[in-house]
Design an enzyme around this catalytic site. Structure first.
Site, PDB file in Angstrom:
ATOM      1  N   CYS A   1      41.160  97.781 -43.337  1.00  0.00           N
ATOM      2  CA  CYS A   1      40.544  98.352 -42.142  1.00  0.00           C
ATOM      3  C   CYS A   1      41.204  97.800 -40.884  1.00  0.00           C
ATOM      4  CB  CYS A   1      39.050  98.084 -42.111  1.00  0.00           C
ATOM      5  SG  CYS A   1      38.650  96.366 -42.142  1.00  0.00           S
TER       6      CYS A   1
ATOM      7  N   HIS B   1      29.854 103.422 -39.326  1.00  0.00           N
ATOM      8  CA  HIS B   1      30.782 104.183 -40.170  1.00  0.00           C
ATOM      9  C   HIS B   1      30.842 103.677 -41.603  1.00  0.00           C
ATOM     10  CE1 HIS B   1      34.664 101.698 -40.148  1.00  0.00           C
ATOM     11  NE2 HIS B   1      33.902 101.033 -39.318  1.00  0.00           N
TER      12      HIS B   1
ATOM     13  N   THR C   1      32.493  94.797 -35.790  1.00  0.00           N
ATOM     14  CA  THR C   1      33.316  93.729 -35.205  1.00  0.00           C
ATOM     15  C   THR C   1      32.629  93.153 -33.972  1.00  0.00           C
ATOM     16  OG1 THR C   1      35.319  94.800 -36.013  1.00  0.00           O
ATOM     17  CG2 THR C   1      35.597  93.198 -34.236  1.00  0.00           C
TER      18      THR C   1
ATOM     19  N   SER D   1      27.177  98.352 -39.229  1.00  0.00           N
ATOM     20  CA  SER D   1      28.191  99.244 -38.661  1.00  0.00           C
ATOM     21  C   SER D   1      27.925 100.673 -39.114  1.00  0.00           C
ATOM     22  CB  SER D   1      29.577  98.800 -39.129  1.00  0.00           C
ATOM     23  OG  SER D   1      30.540  99.760 -38.779  1.00  0.00           O
TER      24      SER D   1
HETATM   25  N1  PLP Z   1      32.509  93.178 -41.449  1.00  0.00           N
HETATM   26  C1  PLP Z   1      32.885  93.650 -42.650  1.00  0.00           C
HETATM   27  C2  PLP Z   1      32.436  92.960 -43.890  1.00  0.00           C
HETATM   28  C3  PLP Z   1      33.716  94.769 -42.721  1.00  0.00           C
HETATM   29  O1  PLP Z   1      34.107  95.230 -43.918  1.00  0.00           O
HETATM   30  C4  PLP Z   1      34.133  95.390 -41.522  1.00  0.00           C
HETATM   31  C5  PLP Z   1      35.067  96.543 -41.549  1.00  0.00           C
HETATM   32  O2  PLP Z   1      35.670  96.833 -42.552  1.00  0.00           O
HETATM   33  C6  PLP Z   1      33.676  94.865 -40.304  1.00  0.00           C
HETATM   34  C7  PLP Z   1      32.871  93.763 -40.309  1.00  0.00           C
HETATM   35  C8  PLP Z   1      34.066  95.496 -39.003  1.00  0.00           C
HETATM   36  O3  PLP Z   1      33.267  96.640 -38.765  1.00  0.00           O
HETATM   37  P1  PLP Z   1      33.745  97.766 -37.743  1.00  0.00           P
HETATM   38  O4  PLP Z   1      34.850  98.522 -38.395  1.00  0.00           O
HETATM   39  O5  PLP Z   1      32.508  98.607 -37.522  1.00  0.00           O
HETATM   40  O6  PLP Z   1      34.156  97.077 -36.493  1.00  0.00           O
END
Ligand code: PLP
Length: 361
Positions: free
Chosen positions: A300, A187, A69, A185
């Site tokens: 998420c 995780h 993010t 990312s």
């Molecule tokens: N971009 C995509 C395509 C995602 O699927 C996600 C999370 O699911 C993110 C960005 C955000 O990543 P983070 O959870 O590391 O902030």
């Protein structure tokens, strides 16, 4: 519990777990000049080199962040400065929320962005930043990013690519993709949550930091980096999961399900299964009661189930509320597919869903 929700978070890989503990044993801050600080700095720079060589990117362009993010937000803040924004219709909320005024680049029925529409959007108007994800989190659809990059270059536009779901699942070669920046990312790669990266191409223009702080990461992202989470964040491969994903789809189709986005290139671990007549939330709960963890779309965020903008952009208004996402983790095995197939068939029979569709087909 059979965990089939890897696109929300991958299980932590054993090597990453060991690296977290090792990094936590270090006492230094990578910004300190003493020996302990230098040891922490060595670990940080080794992680930068590892990621750079895994995705064929210059390590000097890697800016560690708190996750995907923040990497998306940093790209839009830094590269979008003074530019108009164009954003793919199926982008993650991490991008959409950072670019609320953006013009939307439409996708086709399989979720693939249309190059002719990108050409048309770029043909007129001031310099742009285009955001186009490499792989979608809900459907696994892979976008033609290298083609988009050459269109952008021809029109003097920059291209930010959210590669959060792609890295570790399909080969990601930053140099040949030709984007200005990529978001990663930890995780989603089998590392712990709390770390990510923005990977900037050598010719990416310098822009303002989102978090200035103490000038870490060469002034591009202030704040002490989360060394234990960064230490072992490295893309692996998920190609072997395609066979298991196909078996899951075959089992679901036999119960009357439809696979959304099936005709586009996709991630090997992801499928979006719509079961006509069965609400997505009901399916998720029924499968959970049978010990199978899946999600309804992009789960998420806050756990809420809202209408999927991804499926809506693909033209699936009615089916959008009846679709679940199954995403296989790196640790998935054939027995997980068997358990899913049994639970899914029992659920479809109990809900009476899909059968009409199956008979009609
Ligand atoms: N971009 C995509 C395509 C995602 O699927 C996600 C999370 O699911 C993110 C960005 C955000 O990543 P983070 O959870 O590391 O902030």
């Amino acid at each position: 519990m059979i965990y089939l929700d890897a696109n929300a978070s991958e299980p932590v890989r054993p090597a990453a777990r060991a690296a977290v503990l090792e990094a936590m044993a270090l006492v230094g801050n990578p910004a300190s000049v003493h020996g302990a600080g230098r040891a922490a700095r060595r670990l940080l720079e080794a992680a930068r080199e590892t990621i750079g060589s895994a995705i064929n990117a210059d390590p000097a362009g890697i800016v560690f962040t708190s996750g995907g993010t923040e990497a998306d937000a940093l790209a839009i803040h830094c590269l979008g400065h003074g530019r108009r924004l164009i954003v793919g219709a199926t982008e993650h909320d991490a991008v959409r929320a950072a670019a609320p005024e953006a013009v939307i680049l439409p996708v086709d029925g399989n979720g693939v962005a249309r190059p002719d529409r990108l050409e048309a959007l770029l043909a007129n108007g001031p310099p742009a930043l285009v955001c186009l994800m490499l792989a979608n989190n809900e459907t696994g659809t892979v976008q033609p990013v290298a083609d988009a990059a050459s269109i952008c270059r021809r029109h003097g536009a920059l291209l930010h690519v959210d590669a959060v779901q792609a890295a570790g699942r399909i080969p990601v070669d930053a140099a040949s993709l030709g984007a200005t920046s990529l978001a990663l990312s930890s995780h989603k790669l089998g590392g712990p949550a709390g770390a990510g990266a923005l990977v900037l191409a050598p010719d990416a223009p310098a822009g303002p930091a989102l978090i200035a702080g103490g000038g870490q990461e060469r002034g591009r992202r202030g704040g002490t980096p989360a060394l234990p989470a960064i230490a072992k964040a490295r893309p692996a491969s998920a190609a072997a999961l395609a066979g298991l994903r196909d078996a899951i789809e075959a089992a679901a189709i036999a119960c009357g399900a439809q696979v959304l986005g099936a005709r586009a290139p996709r991630l090997p671990n992801t499928t979006c299964l719509a079961l006509p007549g069965a609400k997505a939330e009901t399916q998720v709960i029924a499968l959970d009661l049978a010990g199978i963890a899946v999600s309804a779309g992009a789960a998420c965020s806050s756990g809420k189930v809202s209408r999927s903008h991804v499926l809506a952009a693909m033209g699936f208004d009615a089916l959008a509320g009846e679709a679940i996402r199954v995403s296989l983790p790196w640790s998935a095995a054939a027995a997980d597919v068997d358990a899913f197939a049994t639970a899914y068939a029992a659920m479809a029979a109990r809900l009476g869903a899909g059968r009409l569709a199956a008979r009609a087909a």
